[in-house]
Write a protein that holds these residues in place. Structure first.
Motif, PDB file in Angstrom:
ATOM      1  N   LEU A  29       0.828  -1.213   0.000  1.00  0.00           N
ATOM      2  CA  LEU A  29       0.000   0.000   0.000  1.00  0.00           C
ATOM      3  C   LEU A  29       0.861   1.261   0.000  1.00  0.00           C
ATOM      4  O   LEU A  29       0.650   2.171  -0.792  1.00  0.00           O
ATOM      5  CB  LEU A  29      -0.925   0.010   1.219  1.00  0.00           C
ATOM      6  N   GLN A  30       1.818   1.303   0.899  1.00  0.00           N
ATOM      7  CA  GLN A  30       2.631   2.517   1.016  1.00  0.00           C
ATOM      8  C   GLN A  30       3.522   2.743  -0.207  1.00  0.00           C
ATOM      9  O   GLN A  30       3.745   3.880  -0.613  1.00  0.00           O
ATOM     10  CB  GLN A  30       3.458   2.473   2.298  1.00  0.00           C
ATOM     11  N   VAL A  31       4.014   1.670  -0.792  1.00  0.00           N
ATOM     12  CA  VAL A  31       4.862   1.843  -1.972  1.00  0.00           C
ATOM     13  C   VAL A  31       4.003   2.268  -3.178  1.00  0.00           C
ATOM     14  O   VAL A  31       4.451   3.049  -4.021  1.00  0.00           O
ATOM     15  CB  VAL A  31       5.688   0.565  -2.253  1.00  0.00           C
ATOM     16  N   LEU A  32       2.771   1.802  -3.230  1.00  0.00           N
ATOM     17  CA  LEU A  32       1.868   2.294  -4.278  1.00  0.00           C
ATOM     18  C   LEU A  32       1.648   3.804  -4.126  1.00  0.00           C
ATOM     19  O   LEU A  32       1.563   4.534  -5.112  1.00  0.00           O
ATOM     20  CB  LEU A  32       0.534   1.552  -4.243  1.00  0.00           C
ATOM     21  N   TRP A  33       1.571   4.285  -2.876  1.00  0.00           N
ATOM     22  CA  TRP A  33       1.446   5.740  -2.661  1.00  0.00           C
ATOM     23  C   TRP A  33       2.667   6.471  -3.175  1.00  0.00           C
ATOM     24  O   TRP A  33       2.564   7.538  -3.772  1.00  0.00           O
ATOM     25  CB  TRP A  33       1.221   6.067  -1.187  1.00  0.00           C
ATOM     26  N   VAL A  34       3.862   5.922  -2.928  1.00  0.00           N
ATOM     27  CA  VAL A  34       5.092   6.538  -3.438  1.00  0.00           C
ATOM     28  C   VAL A  34       5.014   6.626  -4.965  1.00  0.00           C
ATOM     29  O   VAL A  34       5.322   7.660  -5.564  1.00  0.00           O
ATOM     30  CB  VAL A  34       6.341   5.729  -2.999  1.00  0.00           C
ATOM     31  N   ALA A  35       4.567   5.543  -5.581  1.00  0.00           N
ATOM     32  CA  ALA A  35       4.472   5.509  -7.046  1.00  0.00           C
ATOM     33  C   ALA A  35       3.425   6.494  -7.560  1.00  0.00           C
ATOM     34  O   ALA A  35       3.662   7.205  -8.541  1.00  0.00           O
ATOM     35  CB  ALA A  35       4.136   4.091  -7.501  1.00  0.00           C
ATOM     36  N   HIS A  41      -0.559   8.467 -10.960  1.00  0.00           N
ATOM     37  CA  HIS A  41      -1.479   7.342 -11.160  1.00  0.00           C
ATOM     38  C   HIS A  41      -0.688   6.046 -10.950  1.00  0.00           C
ATOM     39  O   HIS A  41       0.548   6.075 -10.806  1.00  0.00           O
ATOM     40  CB  HIS A  41      -2.063   7.359 -12.576  1.00  0.00           C
ATOM     41  N   VAL A  42      -1.413   4.944 -10.955  1.00  0.00           N
ATOM     42  CA  VAL A  42      -0.741   3.635 -10.901  1.00  0.00           C
ATOM     43  C   VAL A  42      -1.302   2.757 -12.030  1.00  0.00           C
ATOM     44  O   VAL A  42      -1.884   1.705 -11.802  1.00  0.00           O
ATOM     45  CB  VAL A  42      -0.850   2.932  -9.515  1.00  0.00           C
ATOM     46  N   GLU A  43      -1.080   3.221 -13.267  1.00  0.00           N
ATOM     47  CA  GLU A  43      -1.442   2.411 -14.426  1.00  0.00           C
ATOM     48  C   GLU A  43      -0.688   1.088 -14.345  1.00  0.00           C
ATOM     49  O   GLU A  43       0.268   0.962 -13.578  1.00  0.00           O
ATOM     50  CB  GLU A  43      -1.094   3.162 -15.713  1.00  0.00           C
ATOM     51  N   PRO A  44      -1.071   0.104 -15.137  1.00  0.00           N
ATOM     52  CA  PRO A  44      -0.421  -1.216 -15.044  1.00  0.00           C
ATOM     53  C   PRO A  44       1.112  -1.178 -15.080  1.00  0.00           C
ATOM     54  O   PRO A  44       1.770  -1.929 -14.357  1.00  0.00           O
ATOM     55  CB  PRO A  44      -0.994  -1.965 -16.250  1.00  0.00           C
ATOM     56  N   GLU A  45       1.693  -0.297 -15.898  1.00  0.00           N
ATOM     57  CA  GLU A  45       3.157  -0.222 -15.954  1.00  0.00           C
ATOM     58  C   GLU A  45       3.735   0.223 -14.607  1.00  0.00           C
ATOM     59  O   GLU A  45       4.797  -0.244 -14.186  1.00  0.00           O
ATOM     60  CB  GLU A  45       3.601   0.754 -17.061  1.00  0.00           C
ATOM     61  N   VAL A  46       3.053   1.123 -13.942  1.00  0.00           N
ATOM     62  CA  VAL A  46       3.506   1.592 -12.628  1.00  0.00           C
ATOM     63  C   VAL A  46       3.330   0.472 -11.596  1.00  0.00           C
ATOM     64  O   VAL A  46       4.200   0.251 -10.748  1.00  0.00           O
ATOM     65  CB  VAL A  46       2.751   2.878 -12.211  1.00  0.00           C
ATOM     66  N   GLN A  47       2.230  -0.248 -11.686  1.00  0.00           N
ATOM     67  CA  GLN A  47       2.012  -1.388 -10.792  1.00  0.00           C
ATOM     68  C   GLN A  47       3.132  -2.410 -10.977  1.00  0.00           C
ATOM     69  O   GLN A  47       3.632  -2.986  -9.998  1.00  0.00           O
ATOM     70  CB  GLN A  47       0.656  -2.045 -11.071  1.00  0.00           C
ATOM     71  N   SER A  66      -6.239  -2.385  -7.536  1.00  0.00           N
ATOM     72  CA  SER A  66      -7.613  -2.454  -8.053  1.00  0.00           C
ATOM     73  C   SER A  66      -8.648  -2.340  -6.946  1.00  0.00           C
ATOM     74  O   SER A  66      -9.734  -1.809  -7.161  1.00  0.00           O
ATOM     75  CB  SER A  66      -7.849  -3.774  -8.801  1.00  0.00           C
ATOM     76  N   PHE A  67      -8.320  -2.845  -5.763  1.00  0.00           N
ATOM     77  CA  PHE A  67      -9.282  -2.860  -4.667  1.00  0.00           C
ATOM     78  C   PHE A  67      -9.568  -1.456  -4.139  1.00  0.00           C
ATOM     79  O   PHE A  67     -10.703  -1.118  -3.834  1.00  0.00           O
ATOM     80  CB  PHE A  67      -8.768  -3.750  -3.530  1.00  0.00           C
ATOM     81  N   TYR A  68      -8.550  -0.637  -4.035  1.00  0.00           N
ATOM     82  CA  TYR A  68      -8.698   0.677  -3.417  1.00  0.00           C
ATOM     83  C   TYR A  68      -8.936   1.763  -4.468  1.00  0.00           C
ATOM     84  O   TYR A  68      -8.119   1.961  -5.358  1.00  0.00           O
ATOM     85  CB  TYR A  68      -7.456   1.032  -2.594  1.00  0.00           C
TER      86      TYR A  68
END
Length: 183
Positions: A29-35, A41-47, A66-68
């Motif tokens: 979760l926290q690393v997704l926030w960094v990204a 955004h967190v498009e698939p490439e960022v994910q 996808s959940f959040y």
């Protein structure tokens, strides 16, 4: 999209995040926030970048992102207006506020203005039912007890680079209970 990567500084931040948890998976979760902070955004490439950085399956990171709803799975406007239309907000005019914003910006919920300034979204409960109708600005400030005039001011202020200030809200029922308990 150009090749994605985290800077050395961001990788240090991610290492600090990972150190807080027993497994890298728990840091997702926290690393997704960094990204998202970096790319907006967190498009698939960022994910995928997050998955590679944490050495996790891409499916895990995709599932979390996808959940959040707070993670933007596609590019958004500079300001994302999340308009709550759940029961309390709906009963207090949430849809009227949403439609007013759509008319004012010339877009519908889920769309972004041509200049990339605003994205409008209809969202589920933001947990501020006592201040309905309300909206959230880009996963940040809540703007409560909305009226069309208040929305017009908000949009003009955002266009001028002024984010809304924190708005302290009274909770009359809580105050009554606290007063009764003190007596």
């Amino acid at each position: 999209m150009a090749e994605l990567s985290f800077t050395d500084e961001e990788l240090k931040e991610i290492d600090k995040i990972k150190a807080k948890f027993p497994t890298a998976k728990a840091a997702t979760l926290q690393v997704l926030w960094v990204a998202q902070r970096k790319y907006g955004h967190v498009e698939p490439e960022v994910q995928n970048l997050v998955a590679e950085t944490l050495d996790l399956p891409k499916s895990h990171v995709h599932g979390v992102a996808s959940f959040y709803t707070q993670y933007y799975k596609e590019e958004q406007g500079k300001f994302v207006l999340d308009v709550c239309t759940c029961l309390s907000c709906q009963l207090c005019g949430g849809y009227e506020i949403l439609h007013h914003i759509e008319d004012k910006l010339g877009i519908e919920a889920g769309e972004t203005t041509e200049d990339g300034m605003f994205t409008v979204k209809e969202v589920e409960c933001l947990g501020a039912c006592g201040y309905a109708p309300m909206l959230q600005v880009t996963n940040g400030e809540y703007v409560n007890n909305l009226t069309k005039e208040k929305v017009d001011d908000l949009i003009e202020n955002l266009k001028n680079g002024q984010k809304p200030e924190f708005e302290s809200m009274d909770m009359p029922e809580l105050e009554k209970r606290n007063q009764a308990a003190a007596e």
